[in-house]
Design a protein around this motif. Structure first.
Motif, PDB file in Angstrom:
ATOM      1  N   SER A   8      41.150  52.337  41.116  1.00 27.42           N
ATOM      2  CA  SER A   8      40.480  51.108  40.692  1.00 27.42           C
ATOM      3  C   SER A   8      40.689  50.883  39.197  1.00 27.42           C
ATOM      4  N   LEU A   9      40.464  49.647  38.783  1.00 29.63           N
ATOM      5  CA  LEU A   9      40.568  49.315  37.362  1.00 29.63           C
ATOM      6  C   LEU A   9      39.576  50.128  36.536  1.00 29.63           C
ATOM      7  N   ALA A  10      38.338  50.208  37.005  1.00 30.22           N
ATOM      8  CA  ALA A  10      37.316  50.944  36.261  1.00 30.22           C
ATOM      9  C   ALA A  10      37.681  52.420  36.139  1.00 30.22           C
ATOM     10  N   GLU A  11      38.205  52.997  37.216  1.00 34.60           N
ATOM     11  CA  GLU A  11      38.588  54.402  37.181  1.00 34.60           C
ATOM     12  C   GLU A  11      39.762  54.626  36.239  1.00 34.60           C
ATOM     13  N   ALA A  12      40.703  53.690  36.190  1.00 40.51           N
ATOM     14  CA  ALA A  12      41.850  53.826  35.287  1.00 40.51           C
ATOM     15  C   ALA A  12      41.396  53.893  33.834  1.00 40.51           C
ATOM     16  N   VAL A  13      40.447  53.038  33.469  1.00 41.81           N
ATOM     17  CA  VAL A  13      39.947  53.055  32.097  1.00 41.81           C
ATOM     18  C   VAL A  13      39.138  54.320  31.837  1.00 41.81           C
ATOM     19  N   ARG A  14      38.308  54.736  32.787  1.00 37.14           N
ATOM     20  CA  ARG A  14      37.528  55.961  32.606  1.00 37.14           C
ATOM     21  C   ARG A  14      38.427  57.178  32.439  1.00 37.14           C
ATOM     22  N   ALA A 208      49.269  45.613  38.522  1.00 32.28           N
ATOM     23  CA  ALA A 208      50.162  44.799  39.344  1.00 32.28           C
ATOM     24  C   ALA A 208      49.439  43.612  39.952  1.00 32.28           C
ATOM     25  N   ASP A 209      50.083  42.446  39.866  1.00 35.69           N
ATOM     26  CA  ASP A 209      49.545  41.259  40.527  1.00 35.69           C
ATOM     27  C   ASP A 209      49.563  41.406  42.039  1.00 35.69           C
ATOM     28  N   ALA A 210      50.562  42.104  42.557  1.00 33.79           N
ATOM     29  CA  ALA A 210      50.675  42.280  44.012  1.00 33.79           C
ATOM     30  C   ALA A 210      51.299  43.633  44.304  1.00 33.79           C
ATOM     31  N   ALA A 233      49.313  56.010  37.285  1.00 34.54           N
ATOM     32  CA  ALA A 233      48.427  55.328  38.227  1.00 34.54           C
ATOM     33  C   ALA A 233      48.826  53.870  38.364  1.00 34.54           C
ATOM     34  N   VAL A 234      48.406  53.289  39.481  1.00 33.18           N
ATOM     35  CA  VAL A 234      48.653  51.882  39.777  1.00 33.18           C
ATOM     36  C   VAL A 234      47.325  51.197  40.077  1.00 33.18           C
ATOM     37  N   VAL A 235      47.092  50.077  39.427  1.00 29.35           N
ATOM     38  CA  VAL A 235      45.913  49.242  39.687  1.00 29.35           C
ATOM     39  C   VAL A 235      46.389  47.923  40.260  1.00 29.35           C
ATOM     40  N   HIS A 236      45.855  47.550  41.400  1.00 22.89           N
ATOM     41  CA  HIS A 236      46.160  46.240  41.974  1.00 22.89           C
ATOM     42  C   HIS A 236      45.088  45.255  41.529  1.00 22.89           C
ATOM     43  N   TRP A 237      45.529  44.171  40.888  1.00 22.39           N
ATOM     44  CA  TRP A 237      44.564  43.181  40.403  1.00 22.39           C
ATOM     45  C   TRP A 237      45.247  41.812  40.312  1.00 22.39           C
ATOM     46  N   PRO A 238      45.039  40.934  41.292  1.00 26.40           N
ATOM     47  CA  PRO A 238      45.633  39.585  41.225  1.00 26.40           C
ATOM     48  C   PRO A 238      45.166  38.838  39.976  1.00 26.40           C
ATOM     49  N   PHE A 239      46.043  38.039  39.420  1.00 28.93           N
ATOM     50  CA  PHE A 239      45.760  37.272  38.205  1.00 28.93           C
ATOM     51  C   PHE A 239      45.375  38.187  37.040  1.00 28.93           C
ATOM     52  N   ALA A 240      46.024  39.340  36.969  1.00 28.73           N
ATOM     53  CA  ALA A 240      45.713  40.317  35.929  1.00 28.73           C
ATOM     54  C   ALA A 240      46.042  39.811  34.531  1.00 28.73           C
ATOM     55  N   ILE A 278      33.218  38.669  31.284  1.00 25.67           N
ATOM     56  CA  ILE A 278      33.484  40.111  31.332  1.00 25.67           C
ATOM     57  C   ILE A 278      32.303  40.868  31.938  1.00 25.67           C
ATOM     58  N   ASP A 279      31.125  40.689  31.375  1.00 26.90           N
ATOM     59  CA  ASP A 279      29.956  41.412  31.878  1.00 26.90           C
ATOM     60  C   ASP A 279      29.707  41.069  33.343  1.00 26.90           C
ATOM     61  N   GLY A 280      29.600  42.084  34.179  1.00 24.13           N
ATOM     62  CA  GLY A 280      29.268  41.876  35.585  1.00 24.13           C
ATOM     63  C   GLY A 280      30.430  41.454  36.469  1.00 24.13           C
ATOM     64  N   VAL A 281      31.581  41.182  35.870  1.00 25.19           N
ATOM     65  CA  VAL A 281      32.750  40.761  36.667  1.00 25.19           C
ATOM     66  C   VAL A 281      33.565  42.027  36.953  1.00 25.19           C
ATOM     67  N   THR A 282      33.132  42.792  37.930  1.00 20.12           N
ATOM     68  CA  THR A 282      33.655  44.143  38.111  1.00 20.12           C
ATOM     69  C   THR A 282      34.546  44.314  39.331  1.00 20.12           C
ATOM     70  N   ASP A 283      34.741  43.278  40.133  1.00 17.04           N
ATOM     71  CA  ASP A 283      35.646  43.405  41.272  1.00 17.04           C
ATOM     72  C   ASP A 283      36.497  42.141  41.381  1.00 17.04           C
ATOM     73  N   ILE A 284      37.501  42.208  42.232  1.00 19.85           N
ATOM     74  CA  ILE A 284      38.460  41.106  42.317  1.00 19.85           C
ATOM     75  C   ILE A 284      37.819  39.816  42.824  1.00 19.85           C
ATOM     76  N   PRO A 285      36.999  39.831  43.892  1.00 20.08           N
ATOM     77  CA  PRO A 285      36.375  38.573  44.328  1.00 20.08           C
ATOM     78  C   PRO A 285      35.547  37.899  43.232  1.00 20.08           C
ATOM     79  N   ALA A 286      34.755  38.699  42.509  1.00 18.32           N
ATOM     80  CA  ALA A 286      33.946  38.117  41.431  1.00 18.32           C
ATOM     81  C   ALA A 286      34.833  37.559  40.322  1.00 18.32           C
ATOM     82  N   TYR A 287      35.922  38.240  40.058  1.00 23.71           N
ATOM     83  CA  TYR A 287      36.861  37.797  39.023  1.00 23.71           C
ATOM     84  C   TYR A 287      37.494  36.462  39.400  1.00 23.71           C
TER      85      TYR A 287
END
Length: 323
Positions: A8-14, A208-210, A233-240, A278-287
């Motif tokens: 996950s994105l959060a895990e990559a940063v941690r 990666a966008d896809a 590591a690889v993070v999948h995040w559309p519209f990154a 940024i605050d509270g926008v922690t997953d792809i659907p919310a983003y």
């Protein structure tokens, strides 16, 4: 489908970032592909005192500087092209919170190449004899600067040339168009120095966008510019890269580019931007909801969408790529 390096994105940063680290991000032009979403997560996790290395300034560096997360930065271009000067970066520099070391758009990739090849220094025939060489933000009282681009003697000709310090950042968060779960990546559009950066950094995380099946990488091995062997590591995040663009995937959100840069011009505007985007926008659907689903669909209708056509059959569905 194996998920060997998907996290996950959060895990990559941690896992891969810390306060005071030398952090680099890969971009193609100040309005092109950059792992901006990684910078948003750096702020969510309150990383600070970062030494940032960007070939070109992007909205990520603009945001990190405005929020006070970066205290030292090196880049080859600090504007936002048609969207004006980067207000957050300018405010941080003018206030004295951030020392910005200026190089040219050729000097930065040469320094990354030197890091990739493990050179002790990089021969410099550019950026010498000017204030790029003589002025150092890291040693402002030293003029002409003695350690930024020192002169050395070519042992073959006796000619005096400059010497760049190679770049070896602790981490590079590199935006790519397509990645497989093993860490192989294809970049559509202008690459700039993402190739050199991926070899120079001590650790690499792909954003990666896809995601695609590894069969895609086997079909187009000549297009795999970043191989799995150098990727942590690889993070999948559309519209990154939003609000910037990703060729083949989506256009730049010009309205948000303007609004974001305007917000970052002030402390109050920056605080509001962090609260809203940024605050509270922690997953792809919310983003994607925060961007706006209608806008997401509009930006996807890009004139560059045809670039993705050869790869569409290998695209993985969301349920196949959860880390």
């Amino acid at each position: 489908m194996p998920h060997e390096k998907l996290i996950s994105l959060a895990e990559a940063v941690r896992r891969y970032t810390w306060d005071g680290m030398q952090y680099a991000s890969g971009a193609a032009l100040p309005v092109g592909s950059d792992a901006i979403v990684f910078g948003r997560e750096l702020l969510r996790q309150n990383r600070k005192d970062l030494h940032a290395i960007f070939h070109c300034n992007t909205q990520q560096l603009n945001l990190l500087a405005a929020a006070g997360a970066v205290t030292r930065a090196e880049c080859g271009f600090s504007g936002l092209e048609v969207f004006g000067f980067a207000n957050g970066l300018r405010r941080a520099v003018e206030s004295g919170r951030l020392a910005l070391e200026d190089y040219s758009n050729l000097a930065i990739p040469l320094r990354l190449l030197g890091g990739a090849l493990n050179w002790p220094f990089v021969p410099a025939t550019v950026a010498i004899g000017s204030d790029i060489q003589y002025r150092s933000a890291f040693a402002p009282d030293d003029y002409p600067a003695q350690k930024k681009i020192p002169m050395v003697t070519d042992p073959f000709t006796g000619k005096e040339i400059g010497a760049f310090l190679p770049l070896r950042p602790d981490l590079a968060a590199i935006h790519v168009t397509l990645a497989d779960p093993l860490g192989n990546a294809i970049i559509l559009g202008t690459e700039w120095s993402r190739f050199e950066l991926s070899r120079a950094a001590k650790k690499v995380v792909l954003i990666a966008d896809a995601l695609v099946d590894t069969a895609c990488m086997r079909q187009f091995p000549n297009l795999v510019r970043i191989p799995d062997i150098i990727v942590e590591a690889v993070v999948h995040w559309p519209f990154a890269a939003w609000p910037q663009s990703s060729p083949g995937m989506y256009d730049a959100d010009e309205e948000h580019m303007v609004a974001m840069n305007k917000a970052l011009a002030t402390e109050e505007g920056t605080a509001a931007y962090i609260r809203d985007y940024i605050d509270g926008v922690t997953d792809i659907p919310a983003y994607l909801d925060r961007i706006g689903r209608d806008k997401v669909e509009h930006l996807r209708r890009s004139s560059t969408s045809f670039l993705l056509d050869p790869f569409r059959q290998w695209l993985l569905a969301a349920e196949e790529v959860a880390p």
